[in-house]
Design an enzyme around this catalytic site. Structure first.
Site, short mmCIF file in Angstrom:
data_model
loop_
_atom_site.label_atom_id
_atom_site.label_comp_id
_atom_site.label_asym_id
_atom_site.label_seq_id
_atom_site.Cartn_x
_atom_site.Cartn_y
_atom_site.Cartn_z
N CYS A 167 15.36 -66.59 2.28
CA CYS A 167 15.52 -65.95 0.97
C CYS A 167 15.28 -66.93 -0.20
CB CYS A 167 16.89 -65.29 0.90
SG CYS A 167 16.97 -63.98 -0.30
N HIS A 186 18.86 -62.52 6.17
CA HIS A 186 20.13 -63.23 6.32
C HIS A 186 20.81 -62.68 7.58
CE1 HIS A 186 20.26 -65.05 2.32
NE2 HIS A 186 19.86 -63.91 1.81
N1 GLN Z 1 18.24 -65.39 -6.07
C1 GLN Z 1 17.17 -64.91 -5.21
C2 GLN Z 1 16.93 -63.40 -5.35
O1 GLN Z 1 17.80 -62.69 -5.84
C3 GLN Z 1 17.49 -65.22 -3.75
C4 GLN Z 1 18.72 -64.46 -3.24
C5 GLN Z 1 19.17 -64.92 -1.87
O2 GLN Z 1 18.93 -66.05 -1.46
N2 GLN Z 1 19.93 -64.04 -1.15
O3 GLN Z 1 15.88 -62.92 -4.94
#
Ligand code: GLN
Length: 246
Positions: A98, A197
């Protein structure tokens, strides 16, 4: 002939900043699946200000995080860009989740903030969308058996892949990179990015073993077959999630 004692070193990049949704579970999974096979594992935590010794690292892991943490990591990654680019060129394995995945691309443009530079080891860029994608994902790969990957996504970023970088998988359930082109994640040589995740590796044991095998073969410069282990529990978790939206 006594079997050579194998060893892997995992560099965990910025664990204090990018570890949303327990992405550290991916490092633990790699470590445990090696130890079950009597493969030694060293984990090197790389924090802000630490130098990265690319001579000894076999796998680089970077987790996800909020935009705020990504700002600090983006700045630090620019200082490490040449080393990490060389490590990627050397075929070292990267797994980025992510927010960490977004920073291995060319840039991430959050809402109402300045563009965050990535290190460009993936030919991809990310812009924040108006909608946050949250939910289960099932996606199909062309390099794992079975071909399914399962996980949980939570991102506003929309990632677009460019020539030179392939998707990790094709979305069946969920949104993936941008909810438009049905791609999930990215792969270039042995650099892997994903929005999954969960953490992703505990319930995708075949992906974890693929990364371990690849990293060992790069380090030892020969084919390596991993011993089968009893991971029925992990496969039950995987199969329980395949095709499930809720
Ligand atoms: N801040 C980034 C987004 O919202 C990554 C989010 C994350 O790592 N879950 O896309």
């Amino acid at each position: 002939m006594t079997q050579e004692k194998l060893k892997l070193t995992i560099a965990h990049l910025y664990p204090k900043l990018l570890n949303i949704y327990g992405d550290f579970g991916n490092v633990l999974t790699l470590k445990r699946r090696c130890e079950y096979r009597n493969i030694d594992v060293e984990i090197v935590n790389v924090n802000i200000g630490d130098e990265i010794d690319i001579a000894n690292n076999d796998i680089y892991f970077i987790g996800g995080g909020q935009d705020k943490q990504q700002i600090e990591v983006s700045r630090e990654l620019q200082k490490q860009k040449d080393k990490l680019t060389q490590a990627a060129k050397d075929g070292r394995v990267f797994l980025a989740i992510c927010g960490g995945y977004q920073l291995l691309g060319k840039y991430y443009l959050p809402h109402d903030k300045d563009k965050l530079d990535g290190i460009g080891i993936l030919d991809a860029y990310t812009v924040a969308g108006d909608k946050r994608f949250i939910g289960n994902v099932t996606a199909n790969t062309d390099f794992l058996e079975p071909n399914t990957l399962v996980g949980f996504e939570n991102h506003a970023g929309l990632t677009y892949l460019e020539d030179g970088t392939l998707p990790l998988a094709t979305v069946v359930i969920g949104n993936g990179n941008n909810s438009k082109d049905k791609t999930e994640g990215a792969r270039k040589n042995n650099v892997f990015g994903t929005y999954l995740h969960g953490s992703v590796l505990p319930k995708n044991p075949h992906f974890a073993d693929y990364l371990i095998k690849t990293a060992l073969e790069v380090r030892y410069k020969r084919p390596i077959e991993l011993e089968k282990i009893d991971d029925a529990f992990e496969w039950n978790a995987h199969n329980a999630l395949v095709g499930k939206k809720y």
